[in-house]
Design a protein around this motif. Structure first.
Motif, PDB file in Angstrom:
ATOM      1  N   HIS A 384       0.831  -1.208   0.000  1.00 16.61           N
ATOM      2  CA  HIS A 384       0.000   0.000   0.000  1.00 16.61           C
ATOM      3  C   HIS A 384       0.862   1.253   0.000  1.00 16.61           C
ATOM      4  CE1 HIS A 384      -3.402  -2.631   0.718  1.00 16.61           C
ATOM      5  NE2 HIS A 384      -2.735  -3.169   1.723  1.00 16.61           N
ATOM      6  N   GLN A 385       1.769   1.335  -0.946  1.00 17.38           N
ATOM      7  CA  GLN A 385       2.655   2.483  -1.046  1.00 17.38           C
ATOM      8  C   GLN A 385       1.882   3.768  -1.311  1.00 17.38           C
ATOM      9  OE1 GLN A 385       5.900   2.624  -0.602  1.00 17.38           O
ATOM     10  NE2 GLN A 385       6.297   0.444  -0.301  1.00 17.38           N
ATOM     11  N   ASN A 386       0.765   3.672  -2.026  1.00 23.93           N
ATOM     12  CA  ASN A 386       0.032   4.872  -2.420  1.00 23.93           C
ATOM     13  C   ASN A 386      -0.611   5.598  -1.251  1.00 23.93           C
ATOM     14  OD1 ASN A 386      -1.577   2.572  -2.164  1.00 23.93           O
ATOM     15  ND2 ASN A 386      -3.228   3.499  -3.363  1.00 23.93           N
TER      16      ASN A 386
END
Length: 679
Positions: A384-386
């Motif tokens: 979940h880098q975003n």
């Protein structure tokens, strides 16, 4: 001047009795003067003093005669001064007379000059070699400080020396006296003396001494930077003796001092290099590096009094790694370190691989809390880098004024308050309550069950005592600009139910039966066991991790529920109108309408609410923050409540309404129990 009553009892009239007392006083004063000035008499002489036993009896009698009688007290002033100045203090008999003389002076009616003389005698007692005499003097000074604190202040240096005495009783009594003597003008020198003594003080005495120092520094601190400096000295010397509420308060002050964030994190980094064995210092250091690590590396907010230091991203991660791998570190410290690593992963890109390796190393830890955090945090970093930067953004500033007010037992600046217990501010340790543990992403040492007085951010903010039927502490959230991603990150009000699935199963996007689960539901909770959310409570967290779907329609296709008057007094009315989402009986849309019945407009209007944990609450922004007077307008605000126990438990809500009337803060609080059935 006297008479017999009908039953034969002899009764003095007032004038005669006063004359009799005056006559007795004059006689006692004369006898004491003769005794004091009498020549040497071998048969009554004891250590060069004539009949000290008679001296003491006469002084005791004068104390009885002078107490509450200004005229009698005035007539004995001269002889008391004479006894106090002429009696030798190098003999036990003389000290006994002086002690009795001081007792009498402090008991008779007001005479400032005599009182100063008596306090000076006690000051001389403090220099005596006899421990009993010094202890008696400290006891007397504790009483005298309430009458003439200025005179006692003159002996402050001698009293401080008694704090360092070898006798434990004298040390403790002297410390209590110093604590009473501290004020805004002398707090700096007294605090310095006490902190300097910490390093050489006896182990058994350190806990009491540390508590007094922390209380003095917090109560009389002239400025935040001085307070932070003194607390860092205490943490560096005896951090393991610092109580939980003390370092919780320190974090509150640090979070409010935005101009000192860089200075504080650098000072903690340097203190950690020499005092890493102090557990509480490690916790505060880890917390600050997690929040302000970028400021540490980039030397942001340098003050003139600082010497520049060079700290790389790797150096900052080293501190957190040392803290998490220390054998002496407890669960709270390790949990805080994991949170700090997650936060740093968003800022320290050069160390991202190393940070991930440290976090992953705890996936198989025997402590389930650390194992769960490790798996969940690794999932955030990997998948979940975003949204990671939003999830781990800096904690909001804690309300220092409210915190100080709650420690005192009430909220300052309010016109009306409810009677609620005083709750200290936890920061990762729930002993016995933890109202801000979710906010600060920390864990409990012993993880007690939530009580009705703590467990969630807004519960602590509102100071609520929710319905005992829920057996849960309240939780809620207020938004001024609409809901944001922190709602689910902090697990505020998110319902939970026991699950038999493993931690790995919890991290999947859905359970075996197709019901979605919450990968981050327990990210900031105090639970030490794996939990999966119910179907109704999991959707918001899934929205957080897998994108944000459009807002569902709020069209009312469900059964109608009659509106209610949720709150009403002589000047304010709150009504609730209810509607249901189609196909979702667990969710209720509440339209709150506020009406001002008074003749003055309300400004800075804020509505807040808290609910038990089987409910999930979301507040939309209010239509305005000004409520017109005399019912010439209203404020509308929508609430969305999801009941995970729909059909089993009814809605219950605790509310808090704050506003200003002509610039004066006003607070209304109440509990709503009259919700229609079936919501």
């Amino acid at each position: 001047m006297s008479k017999f009553t009908t039953n034969g009892i002899f009764v003095f009239d007032k004038i005669f009795f006063e004359q009799l007392l005056q006559k007795w006083t004059v006689g006692v004063v004369r006898n004491l003067r003769d005794l004091t000035n009498s020549p040497y008499s071998p048969e009554y002489d004891i250590a060069g003093i004539t009949d000290p036993f008679l001296h003491i009896r006469l002084l005791k009698l004068l104390r009885v005669l002078g107490e509450g009688d200004a005229d009698a007290s005035d007539s004995m002033n001269d002889i008391l001064a004479q006894v106090a100045t002429k009696t030798e203090s190098n003999k036990v008999a003389g000290n006994a007379i002086l002690y009795e003389c001081v007792q009498t002076i402090m008991s008779v009616e007001d005479n400032g000059g005599l009182r100063v003389l008596a306090i000076n005698i006690l000051g001389r007692f403090l220099s005596n070699r006899d421990n009993n005499i010094r202890y008696v003097a400290l006891n007397m000074l504790m009483k005298a400080v309430t009458v003439d604190a200025q005179a006692v202040q003159r002996h402050r240096t001698t009293i401080l020396e008694c704090v360092k005495d070898l006798d434990a009783s004298i040390r403790k009594r002297a410390l209590e006296l110093v604590y009473v003597l501290v004020n805004e003008t002398n707090v700096k020198p007294l605090a310095k003396e006490l902190i300097d003594f910490l390093e050489v003080s006896d182990y058994d005495f350190r806990e009491d001494l540390t508590a007094k120092i922390c209380s003095i520094v917090a109560k009389f601190s002239p400025e935040k930077i001085w307070y932070i400096d003194q607390m860092l000295k205490v943490l560096s010397e005896v951090g393991n003796f610092v109580k939980d509420e003390v370092w919780h308060a320190l974090i509150v002050v640090i979070s409010n001092a935005s101009e000192l964030h860089g200075y504080t994190v650098r000072a903690l980094y340097k203190a950690f290099q020499t005092s890493a064995e102090q557990e509480i210092l490690v916790r505060v250091t880890v917390w600050c590096i997690g929040e302000y690590g970028d400021m540490l590396v980039n030397n942001v907010g340098m003050l003139d009094i600082e010497d520049p230091i060079t700290v790389t991203e790797s150096d900052a991660v080293d501190v957190v790694e040392i803290a998490i791998k220390r054998h002496a570190s407890d669960l709270t410290t390790k949990a805080m370190a994991l949170v700090a690593l997650l936060k740093l992963s968003s800022h320290f890109h050069s160390c991202s691989v190393r940070i991930k390796e440290i976090i992953v190393a705890f996936k198989g830890d025997f402590v389930l809390e650390l194992q769960q955090r490790s798996i969940e945090f690794n999932s955030i970093i990997a998948k979940h880098q975003n949204i990671r930067s939003t999830l781990v953004e800096r904690m909001p500033v804690l309300d220092e004024t409210t915190f100080v007010g709650r420690r005192a037992g009430s909220l300052p600046g309010t016109a009306s308050t409810t009677t609620t217990p005083s709750v200290s501010l936890p920061n990762g340790v729930a002993k016995p309550v933890a109202p801000l543990v979710d906010l600060l992403d920390l864990s409990s040492d012993d993880a007690p069950a939530p009580s009705s007085s703590g467990g969630d951010l807004l519960h602590d903010l509102l100071g609520v005592d929710l319905s005992p039927a829920s057996q849960q502490s309240g939780a809620g959230q207020t938004f001024k600009n609409g809901p944001d991603v922190l709602l689910d990150l902090l697990s505020m009000g998110s319902p939970s139910a026991p699950s038999s699935s493993s931690t790995v199963d919890i991290l999947s996007s859905s359970a075996s039966n197709g019901a979605p689960v919450s990968p981050l539901n327990d990210l900031s909770s105090l639970s030490l066991s794996s939990r999966a959310t119910s179907n109704a409570g999991a959707a918001p967290m899934m929205d957080l991790l897998d994108g944000f779907p459009p807002n569902p329609s709020t069209e009312n296709n469900g059964p109608a529920h009659p509106p209610i008057t949720a709150f009403e007094n002589s000047h304010l009315r709150l009504t609730f109108d209810f509607s249901k989402q189609p196909g979702n009986p667990q969710t209720t849309i509440i339209q709150a309408t506020f009406m001002n019945l008074s003749t003055d407009a309300y400004t800075d209007f804020v509505f807040q609410a808290a609910v038990p944990k089987f409910l999930q609450l979301q507040l939309d922004p209010a239509s305005s923050n000004t409520l017109p007077a005399a019912g010439n307008g209203s404020i509308m605000q929508n609430l969305k409540v999801t009941n995970s126990q729909h059909g089993k438990k009814s809605l219950v809500m605790r509310i808090r309404i704050a506003y200003k009337i002509n610039g004066k803060d006003t607070l209304e609080e109440g509990q709503i129990n009259n919700f229609p059935r079936g919501l």
